[in-house]
Design a protein around this motif. Structure first.
Motif, short mmCIF file in Angstrom:
data_model
loop_
_atom_site.label_atom_id
_atom_site.label_comp_id
_atom_site.label_asym_id
_atom_site.label_seq_id
_atom_site.Cartn_x
_atom_site.Cartn_y
_atom_site.Cartn_z
N GLY A 312 0.79 -1.23 0.00
CA GLY A 312 0.00 0.00 0.00
C GLY A 312 0.81 1.27 0.00
N GLU A 313 2.15 1.19 -0.13
CA GLU A 313 3.00 2.38 -0.12
C GLU A 313 3.95 2.40 -1.31
N PHE A 314 4.38 3.63 -1.68
CA PHE A 314 5.36 3.81 -2.75
C PHE A 314 6.76 3.93 -2.15
N TYR A 315 7.73 3.36 -2.84
CA TYR A 315 9.13 3.44 -2.41
C TYR A 315 9.98 3.90 -3.61
N GLU A 316 10.65 5.03 -3.45
CA GLU A 316 11.55 5.54 -4.49
C GLU A 316 12.87 4.77 -4.43
N ILE A 317 13.38 4.39 -5.58
CA ILE A 317 14.69 3.72 -5.65
C ILE A 317 15.71 4.76 -6.06
N ASP A 318 16.51 5.17 -5.10
CA ASP A 318 17.48 6.24 -5.30
C ASP A 318 18.89 5.65 -5.31
N ASP A 319 19.72 6.12 -6.27
CA ASP A 319 21.09 5.62 -6.36
C ASP A 319 21.88 5.91 -5.08
N ALA A 320 21.48 6.97 -4.37
CA ALA A 320 22.22 7.33 -3.16
C ALA A 320 21.83 6.46 -1.96
N ARG A 321 20.77 5.68 -2.12
CA ARG A 321 20.29 4.85 -1.01
C ARG A 321 21.26 3.70 -0.73
N GLU A 322 21.59 3.49 0.55
CA GLU A 322 22.50 2.40 0.92
C GLU A 322 21.77 1.07 1.09
N ARG A 323 20.53 1.13 1.58
CA ARG A 323 19.75 -0.10 1.80
C ARG A 323 18.34 0.11 1.29
N LEU A 324 17.69 -0.98 0.91
CA LEU A 324 16.29 -0.92 0.49
C LEU A 324 15.40 -1.33 1.65
N PRO A 325 14.21 -0.73 1.74
CA PRO A 325 13.28 -1.12 2.82
C PRO A 325 12.93 -2.61 2.72
#
Length: 822
Positions: A312-325
């Motif tokens: 039910g939620e959106f998650y942006e995939i950012d190159d700067a992100r170290e970990r994914l939810p």
């Protein structure tokens, strides 16, 4: 029927092309000038001038082979190897040997050898971006035997096309069209019909050279007749006439044009832009519209996961992100399981890359699992499933991916969930994302069911992918706007995708014209819409060509960028075709005027900046040439009419040419750009290089020098200083005035003192060389006698210097007045 390839036009011989080049007026004048020097016995100058003829001819010969190379590149691309079934046997043959009726076997990674109809297929997808501009591969279905061969573009067509690439699945197809009759063949045929053109500057220079040549011949005849009749010495009259012709003969104009454009091409190449057609260097500075192909030009032409919807939620995939939810780990896990192990499809590559980047050392990557069965995508159900067995588990694990609606159907979600999901799909689609759904199922039976609907799937989430924008594109487009250049996006992709990209890069995105809409427009309606709309989507190759032609009909100077086969005809028809060198096809590169070697969009802006600088400097050089020929011609004519002793003989004119030629072709070419070069609108394409204002200023400069030089000569004769000393004083004054003209024409907005702060080593070499030669002809006895000069004292040199400087002071004052007004 012939071979499955594009027919090659019979290439013209080098001699045939050379003969055509030699018929041009400017080349004939260069040859005539060289012959005149030969008749005068000046071998060195004659060889130099004739040498320019061969240099210019060599460059032209090279450029004349563009069309042949473009067609050869098309032939190579359209003739890959092919696996066919003949007489019940599989045979690997050359693509050129495929004929209509052949059965061809297609597998992942194959280049399609001909246009064909699919008899059977499993999960077959093809990359048709070279033909349509669509960045996403298209889904194929089996033929029902009823459909007629259709144009490429869009999903669920039972046809594959020559030159396209199979990125997923396999199939069997029957060949329907080969060679020129294929879609890629039609592009090659259209490319052959698009004619190259002569630039406005080439036409203008040819016209000016012809007029000056006629004027020179007329004045030459006048001088010979007047001198012969008034002085009864026809041999000296003929010599005076030759001098007059040499003074007016405009051999510098074509040489300067060629040198500037050739050196300009070299300078542009230093910014990683290859010039394939030299006249495009001149046209660059006046470009008013830049037509941009989205795929691979504004974007990277590769898929990347941008957003995931799960729980039910959106998650942006950012190159700067170290970990994914943690909430989206399972979505990524099953998207990978639903893909090929070693994928070729761009979307499956994107899933795998995301897993490698973030989940490589977790329990979500299953390199040791065994693939048991695959349920292919079909026209009735736009989803595919893959069945896996783990080494430790008894149950089968099923991963499915596909169109969100199909995945929702497999997962049997309720109405409330369906509405919520539809809103999420629409939200991602509005951002121009390619959306796929992912689900999972477990099966504990021994015999796998026949269809995907027999599994109890659980919906996991949505994955939104994009073709990322190239770095620096937004800034480059803003620079285009500041320079007065409009940008049009012309793409084969969907309107929503095109609008999303437009928002990211700063293009107006409120209006879009699609290919089908464009098809219904009349030419006049299209020309009107082009003034309002910046985005054109779902466009086919012929329409790209039509758009370029409509823009040109609006009076625009069109630069077109592209990298695919589908861009080749438009690239050639545009005033400036700009191909991508790294990702671009051979066809696009061969048809284009310029090639971006590093595919960096910002290089276009650098090339435009250089193009404007080159044109500015070319204008200064041409104005200088016109100005300096006025006093030379005047001092060759007026003494004859007034029955005074002659000032100039051929050797003096040759010496002046030795200063003029490097000054206009090297010193002005090396002049740095003006400060406002990228903050002013493009040059009016209808405005000639030699406008009335330019010609007027040049003639005024030349006349002011002529008045001063003539006054020095008249006063010297009046004072009884003798012919030799009067000639030396006059010639020295003219040399100083000539150098003054060079310095004052470096900039038409800044004074000589201001331009002194701008380095130009080539200029000072010319000035130093001129002063050195002047000192030699005045003070070396042998040369002084050869030139017919008298000895000059220091006071004489000082007077000549002041007179020469005085001749250009008015123009320096005009710059100061204009500077204060502006």
């Amino acid at each position: 029927m012939g071979y499955n390839e594009l027919p090659s036009a019979k290439p013209r011989s080098v001699f045939a092309i050379a003969f055509e080049v030699a018929k041009e007026p400017m080349f004939l004048l260069l040859v005539a000038g060289g012959l005149i020097y030969l008749l005068l016995g000046d071998l060195q100058e004659a060889l130099m001038l004739l040498g320019f003829v061969f240099v210019v001819m060599g460059i032209t010969l090279f450029q004349e082979r563009k069309t042949e190379r473009a067609l050869e590149a098309l032939r190579d691309l359209s003739s890959p190897r092919a696996l066919v079934i003949r007489d019940g046997e599989h045979k690997r043959i050359a693509g050129r040997e495929v004929v209509p009726g052949d059965l061809i076997v297609l597998s992942e990674g194959d280049r399609v050898p001909a246009d064909a109809e699919l008899l059977s297929c499993a999960n077959l997808s093809a990359d048709e971006s070279l033909l349509t501009g669509e960045s996403v591969s298209v889904r194929k279905v089996c033929s029902d035997g009823m459909a007629a061969m259709a144009r490429p573009g869009g999903d669920d067509l039972p046809f594959v096309y020559s030159g396209s690439l199979v990125v997923q699945g396999h199939g069997l197809a029957v060949v329907k069209a080969t060679g020129l009759h294929t879609e890629i063949g039609k592009i090659g045929k259209a490319l052959q019909k698009v004619e190259s053109y002569e630039t406005a500057l080439q036409k203008e220079t040819t016209h000016l050279v012809r007029n000056l040549a006629i004027l020179g011949l007329g004045l030459c005849a006048l001088v010979v007749i007047v001198y012969g009749l008034t002085r009864d010495n026809w041999i000296e009259g003929f010599l005076a006439g030759i001098t007059m012709a040499m003074a007016v003969l405009p051999e510098e104009f074509p040489v300067v044009l060629t040198v500037f454009l050739a050196l300009g091409a070299w300078r542009i190449s230093q910014n990683r832009v290859l010039t394939r057609r030299v006249p495009a260097v001149e046209t660059l500075g006046s470009a008013t519209v830049l037509c941009v192909d989205k795929t691979g030009t504004l974007t990277m032409n590769r898929m990347k996961v941008k957003k995931i919807f799960a729980s039910g939620e959106f998650y942006e995939i950012d190159d700067a992100r170290e970990r994914l939810p943690e909430a989206i780990h399972e979505v990524i896990e099953f998207s990978i399981l639903a893909s090929q192990i070693d994928p070729f499809d761009p979307m499956e590559k994107a899933f795998n890359q995301l897993g490698l980047d973030y989940l490589a050392k977790t329990e979500h990557i299953h390199s040791d699992w065994e693939l048991v069965q695959e349920y292919p995508l079909s026209k009735k159900l736009l989803a595919m499933s893959r069945v896996w067995r783990s080494p430790s588990g008894k149950d089968y694990v099923i991963a499915a991916k596909g169109a969100p609606e199909a995945i929702a159907d497999l997962s049997h979600i309720d109405e409330a969930q369906h509405q919520h999901l539809s809103g999420a799909i629409q939200s991602m689609a509005d951002e121009g994302l390619r959306v796929l759904g992912v689900s999972r199922a477990y099966f504990g039976g021994t015999d796998l069911p026949d269809g995907q609907h027999d599994f109890r799937f659980q919906f996991l989430g949505l994955i939104g992918m994009e073709d990322p924008v190239r770095p620096g594109v937004r800034e480059a487009i803003q620079e285009c706007y500041s320079a007065g250049i409009n940008v049009k996006m012309i793409t084969g992709d969907y309107p929503g995708t095109a609008q999303a990209i437009a928002k990211q890069i700063g293009l107006p995105s409120n209006q879009v014209v699609t290919g089908p809409e464009l098809e219904k427009m009349s030419d006049s309606e299209l020309q009107k819409r082009l003034k309002e709309v910046s985005i054109f989507s779902r466009v086919v190759p012929e329409q790209k060509l039509r758009l370029v032609q409509a823009l040109k009909a609006n009076g625009e100077i069109v630069a077109m960028t592209g990298d695919g086969v589908n861009d080749a005809t438009a690239l050639k028809a545009a005033n400036i075709g700009i191909a991508m060198g790294g990702r671009g096809t051979d066809v696009a590169r061969e048809a284009a005027s310029l090639v971006l070697l590093d595919d960096d969009f910002s290089s276009i802006v650098k090339a435009v900046r250089l193009g404007r600088r080159i044109f500015d400097n070319l204008k200064k050089a041409m104005a200088y040439i016109l100005a300096i020929h006025v006093p030379i011609a005047g001092m060759s004519l007026i003494p004859v009419l007034l029955e005074w002793p002659l000032v100039f003989f051929p050797v003096q004119v040759v010496f002046l040419e030795l200063i003029i030629d490097p000054a206009c072709s090297v010193a002005f070419e090396a002049e740095p750009e003006e400060a406002d070069v990228m903050s002013r609108p493009p040059r009016d394409p209808m405005k000639p290089l030699f406008s009335r204002y330019t010609i007027g200023l040049s003639l005024l400069q030349g006349l002011s020098v002529l008045v001063i030089v003539m006054a020095v000569y008249a006063v010297s004769l009046y004072r009884g200083q003798g012919e030799a000393e009067a000639r030396a004083l006059t010639y020295t004054t003219l040399i100083i005035a000539n150098l003054g003209l060079i310095l004052t024409n470096r900039s038409w907005s800044r004074t000589i003192l201001e331009t002194m702060r701008t380095p130009n080593p080539a200029l000072w070499l010319v000035v130093g060389g001129a002063l050195t030669f002047l000192a030699m002809v005045v003070y070396v006895p042998f040369l002084r006698d050869l030139f017919g000069f008298g000895y000059l004292h220091f006071i004489d040199i000082a007077l000549c210097f002041m007179a020469g400087v005085a001749s250009i002071l008015w123009f320096e004052g005009l710059k100061m007045v204009n500077g204060r007004i502006n």
